[in-house]
Scaffold this motif. Sequence first.
Motif, PDB file in Angstrom:
ATOM      1  N   ALA A 140       0.776  -1.468  -0.156  1.00  0.00           N
ATOM      2  CA  ALA A 140       0.192   0.143   0.187  1.00  0.00           C
ATOM      3  C   ALA A 140       0.565   0.888   0.171  1.00  0.00           C
ATOM      4  CB  ALA A 140      -0.806  -0.227   1.974  1.00  0.00           C
ATOM      5  N   HIS A 145      -4.744   4.517   0.979  1.00  0.00           N
ATOM      6  CA  HIS A 145      -4.751   2.767   0.423  1.00  0.00           C
ATOM      7  C   HIS A 145      -4.911   0.989   0.960  1.00  0.00           C
ATOM      8  CE1 HIS A 145      -3.047   4.597  -3.592  1.00  0.00           C
ATOM      9  NE2 HIS A 145      -3.325   5.463  -3.154  1.00  0.00           N
ATOM     10  N   THR A 293       0.696  -0.329  -5.198  1.00  0.00           N
ATOM     11  CA  THR A 293      -1.136   0.723  -5.131  1.00  0.00           C
ATOM     12  C   THR A 293      -0.744   2.110  -5.728  1.00  0.00           C
ATOM     13  OG1 THR A 293      -0.902   1.827  -3.503  1.00  0.00           O
ATOM     14  CG2 THR A 293      -2.108  -0.811  -3.724  1.00  0.00           C
TER      15      THR A 293
END
Length: 437
Positions: A140, A145, A293
């Motif tokens: 992340a 995220h 991400t």
Amino acid sequence: METPATAPRPTPLWMDDAPAAPVQATAPVQAAAALPPSVDVLIVGAGYTGLSAARETAGAGRSTLVLDAESAGAGCSSRNGGQVAYSIKPSYEILKARHGADLALRICEEAHRAVSDLRSLATEQGLDCDWRPRGGFYGAHTARHFTAMAARAENQPRGLEQRVTVVPKSEQHREIDSDFYHGGCVYHDEASVNPRRLTLALLRRAIAAGAQLADHCPVAAIRAVRHGFEVQTARGVVAARRVLFATNGYSGPLSPWHQRRVIPIGSYQIATDRLGVDFVRSLIPQGRHISDTRRVVVYYRPSPDGERIIFGGRASLSERDPLVCVPRLRSMMTRVFPQLRSAAITHAWAGWVAYTFDTMPHLGQRDGLYYCMGYCGQGIPLATYYGKRIGQQIADLPEGRTALDGLAFPTRPYYFGAPWFLAPSVFVFRLMDSIGI
Ligand SMILES: Cc1cc2nc3c(=O)[nH]c(=O)nc-3n(C[C@H](O)[C@H](O)[C@H](O)COP(=O)(O)OP(=O)(O)OC[C@H]3O[C@@H](n4cnc5c(N)ncnc54)[C@H](O)[C@@H]3O)c2cc1C
């Protein structure tokens, strides 16, 4: 570790392990020999799509000729990162809004089947592609995220569940020796392959089924005639009852209709010099492939021998010389792993993936010509699966039907194959990544 003394080689690391296909030794069409004057099926492009299709058409008794402008697999299929993951980009919710719940479910189920079919080819049917079922870790990029990805992992659509473990930041060193991420998720059913070995294995299967391959033989033009097509190639004209475009991100002006529908985007990779198995294991302890991400994609993994890190990403939009991208990729890599600041880079390479305007792959027929392409950078399972299905469709086999049949293949006004809109979009994406939104 030492700073690089020599420039990296501009070839995929995969070529060291499995050198260029000894095509003349395996294929019935010799380099200098004439092509057959007529065939049932002519396939343009000898990557995963074309080779998977060829095995089906030849296996169904159709004389099949595969032509590639370069050597077999010279496109993406011998250049990729070898990461095998669930690969349809739009979520079930987006697909449901576009196509309704039933078709959305069937599309997602098929994407799962693409992975499980490849797994079964590798583990049950002996396809020699160095299948490593170690799973994938997704980092992340921001705390927000992480919250979103953990919520997604815990609320997967019913019937489409994947085996996922949410890894909080406090435990992330189990997966990666880096503080770059805010936690992440492990997808246990993912795997890595050696992409070049996968190409060669699919080539051997196609040839064993009776297909012929001629490489270094670009197709220059295709003309519709009474009983099919006349295909003009670098080695003469071949009459074909059916033709398949399996050209993906390398779809050039041969078919302007397809060129207007695929967006070629460069993807770039580097490999470090041998760092030692223990050091590489200390960086990626579980040996998984890794992505994250960010909007501007990065992906990396240990090499199959566990000695190197292979690091890839969208380092440029249109650069053709992979060596030019080495400094940017190196800096992307050392942001994650400062420990690699002085690691030598021995290989650098690039290839053209094919995006589409709806981020979906597409297959079907247009003016009697078959096509199968547009895997949006994740074609290892999808190209192998849909290549097989389009081959079955060409051979009129009912099992060739797919959930994607009949979906419109969209284009946009003023798009003719040169993606002028990418530069501003990537600029905005990079900006969003850098400020963490
Ligand atoms: C750097 C990189 C990393 C990637 N990493 C991953 C990954 O980790 N996981 C994943 O799932 N996917 C990944 N991909 C994407 C994946 O490799 C592709 O989606 C897949 O290989 C597509 O296979 P294909 O057979 O459709 O196309 P390709 O393998 O690109 O084959 C197309 C072929 O068509 C030929 N051709 C084009 N025009 C003509 C013509 N006129 N005449 C004759 N031949 C022609 C080309 O020479 C080429 O060989 C990556 C791609 C790249 C470039």
